[in-house]
Design an enzyme around this catalytic site. Structure first.
Site, PDB file in Angstrom:
ATOM      1  N   LEU A   1      -2.317   9.131 146.207  1.00 30.37           N
ATOM      2  CA  LEU A   1      -3.303   8.757 145.243  1.00 30.37           C
ATOM      3  C   LEU A   1      -3.727  11.109 144.638  1.00 30.37           C
ATOM      4  O   LEU A   1      -3.510  11.259 145.531  1.00 30.37           O
ATOM      5  CB  LEU A   1      -4.482   7.805 145.788  1.00 30.37           C
ATOM      6  CG  LEU A   1      -4.013   6.456 145.546  1.00 30.37           C
ATOM      7  CD1 LEU A   1      -5.627   5.817 146.145  1.00 30.37           C
ATOM      8  CD2 LEU A   1      -4.053   6.235 144.366  1.00 30.37           C
ATOM      9  N   ASP A   2      -4.127  10.777 143.789  1.00 32.43           N
ATOM     10  CA  ASP A   2      -4.978  11.672 143.469  1.00 32.43           C
ATOM     11  C   ASP A   2      -6.297  12.270 144.606  1.00 32.43           C
ATOM     12  O   ASP A   2      -6.540  11.776 144.880  1.00 32.43           O
ATOM     13  CB  ASP A   2      -5.224  12.398 142.123  1.00 32.43           C
ATOM     14  CG  ASP A   2      -4.067  12.312 141.248  1.00 32.43           C
ATOM     15  OD1 ASP A   2      -2.657  12.622 142.004  1.00 32.43           O
ATOM     16  OD2 ASP A   2      -3.683  12.245 139.527  1.00 32.43           O
ATOM     17  N   LYS A   3      -6.441  13.646 144.152  1.00 28.84           N
ATOM     18  CA  LYS A   3      -7.627  14.149 145.267  1.00 28.84           C
ATOM     19  C   LYS A   3      -9.003  13.304 144.431  1.00 28.84           C
ATOM     20  O   LYS A   3      -9.990  12.821 145.008  1.00 28.84           O
ATOM     21  CB  LYS A   3      -7.781  15.655 145.562  1.00 28.84           C
ATOM     22  CG  LYS A   3      -9.051  16.141 145.337  1.00 28.84           C
ATOM     23  CD  LYS A   3      -9.096  17.378 145.523  1.00 28.84           C
ATOM     24  CE  LYS A   3      -9.945  18.102 145.799  1.00 28.84           C
ATOM     25  NZ  LYS A   3     -10.660  19.855 145.340  1.00 28.84           N
TER      26      LYS A   3
ATOM     27  N   THR B   1      -8.876  10.048 142.203  1.00 27.78           N
ATOM     28  CA  THR B   1      -8.673   8.856 142.480  1.00 27.78           C
ATOM     29  C   THR B   1      -9.440   8.207 143.681  1.00 27.78           C
ATOM     30  O   THR B   1      -9.210   8.317 145.391  1.00 27.78           O
ATOM     31  CB  THR B   1      -7.651   8.738 142.529  1.00 27.78           C
ATOM     32  OG1 THR B   1      -7.247   9.535 140.732  1.00 27.78           O
ATOM     33  CG2 THR B   1      -7.093   7.104 142.077  1.00 27.78           C
TER      34      THR B   1
END
Length: 370
Positions: free
Chosen positions: A152-154, A156
């Protein structure tokens, strides 16, 4: 070598109305204090003292916000910065408290905001760094490290799957790659899409943005364009990726919406690009994709007023994108599919309330049912 003088002129800082000692003066004072004592001052200790004094000056300059929303935004900023500085054992312990599911094959955690999954430039601590420690906390000192199954993105938050064995991790990764995992995200958007439900099927490509801050962004690479009122097929770029997102509005006002997003494909920043550039409804707090040329969200006066923030503070708003649910197919015979659901973070719930958006399946505490 001569000892620096312990007194010297300061520098007048324009606009502040006060005299601040120059860096050389600060260094001189540190040397003088060291000379006064018998203990020698090493370069490392000098650097540490300089950093400490600069941080103390910075803290004194920043007034404490009186607005409760601004205080919470500031607290969240500090929290994300502290995540990069805590001891790996502390981070592993925090992740263990947020376990959503655990069995002999998998461990599912609630990923916090602002915590990167992998290392990289400027990253001091990430989830992959603490997987060996987390495994030992859960299975004892002889436990092998856990393995990442996806990322997951930082910025998110939400459901994240880890595996005990490398073979199981590869199996889950293959399920993600072949689109057998059902994924649902919740996002707060600026503006409301029309229609309120549908599918965005537009390829995505990475391009360089020219301007004051040169950087790269993902953007749309549509297969068709309008030419003199006619639909004309565009020659597709070989660097473009097929990207498909299903969306539905769960709650809306005149200026914002709570949306459920189901990415059919898994392209980098797909949801953010499709919402911002495809539906003209950027995610609240998306500093990268709210505008093509700028790296800051452009919010209306009404939205800022509801959030209790000034435009100058909009850059501190966290990204309101949450991995709400994952449905994993059975990993073996006799096993059942896993339905993994994660509560919304508190800052997300507070923003919903301030914007007048309803929370589906709301429980008595105002949080989402897990």
């Amino acid at each position: 070598m001569a000892v620096p003088s312990c007194s010297g002129p300061g520098l007048w800082m324009r606009g502040t109305g006060q005299t601040v000692g120059s860096l050389s003066t600060l260094v001189s004072k540190l040397f003088c204090s060291a000379a006064a004592s018998s203990e020698p001052l090493s370069a490392q200790r000098l650097a540490e003292k300089l950093r400490a004094q600069k941080q103390e000056q910075k803290t004194k300059k920043e007034p404490v916000p009186t607005n409760p929303v601004q205080r919470r935004v500031r607290e969240l900023m500090r929290f994300t910065q502290q995540l990069q500085r805590v001891h790996p054992n502390v981070l592993a312990k925090a992740l263990s408290r947020g376990i959503l599911h655990q069995d002999k094959d998998l461990v599912v955690i609630d990923k916090p905001y602002g915590l990167p999954v992998h290392g990289g430039p400027g990253v001091q601590l990430c989830i992959s760094d603490v997987l060996p420690i987390l495994a030992k906390m859960l299975h004892g000192h002889k436990a092998e490290p856990l393995h990442l199954c996806h990322r997951l993105d930082k910025e998110t938050t939400g459901v994240m799957v880890l595996a005990w064995e490398k073979e199981v991790a590869h199996q889950v990764q293959e399920l993600f790659r072949t689109r057998q995992v059902a994924k649902k995200y919740w996002a707060i958007t600026v503006r409301v899409p029309v229609p309120s439900a549908g599918v965005v099927d537009i390829p995505i490509i990475e391009k360089e943005v020219q301007g004051q801050q040169q950087h790269h962004k993902m953007t749309l690479s549509p297969s068709y364009r309008m030419d003199k009122g006619k639909m004309v097929k565009v020659r597709s770029s070989r660097n473009a990726h097929v990207a498909v997102t299903q969306y539905q509005v769960l709650s809306s006002t005149l200026s914002s919406a709570l949306m459920e997003l189901q990415p059919i494909t898994g392209i980098k920043h797909q949801l953010r690009v499709h919402l911002s550039f495809g539906l003209d409804c950027p995610i609240l707090g998306d500093h990268k994709y709210s505008d093509w040329n700028k790296l800051a969200p452009q919010l209306s006066v009404g939205t800022l007023k509801k959030l209790g923030l000034k435009q100058s503070k909009a850059r501190h708003i966290p990204l309101h994108l949450h991995a709400r649910q994952l449905i994993l197919p059975a990993l073996g015979s006799g096993r059942e599919e896993l339905n993994l659901v994660c509560k919304l973070p508190r800052f997300f719930v507070r923003s919903l309330r301030r914007l007048g958006l309803e929370i589906p399946n709301q429980d008595e505490n105002g949080d989402n049912e897990a």
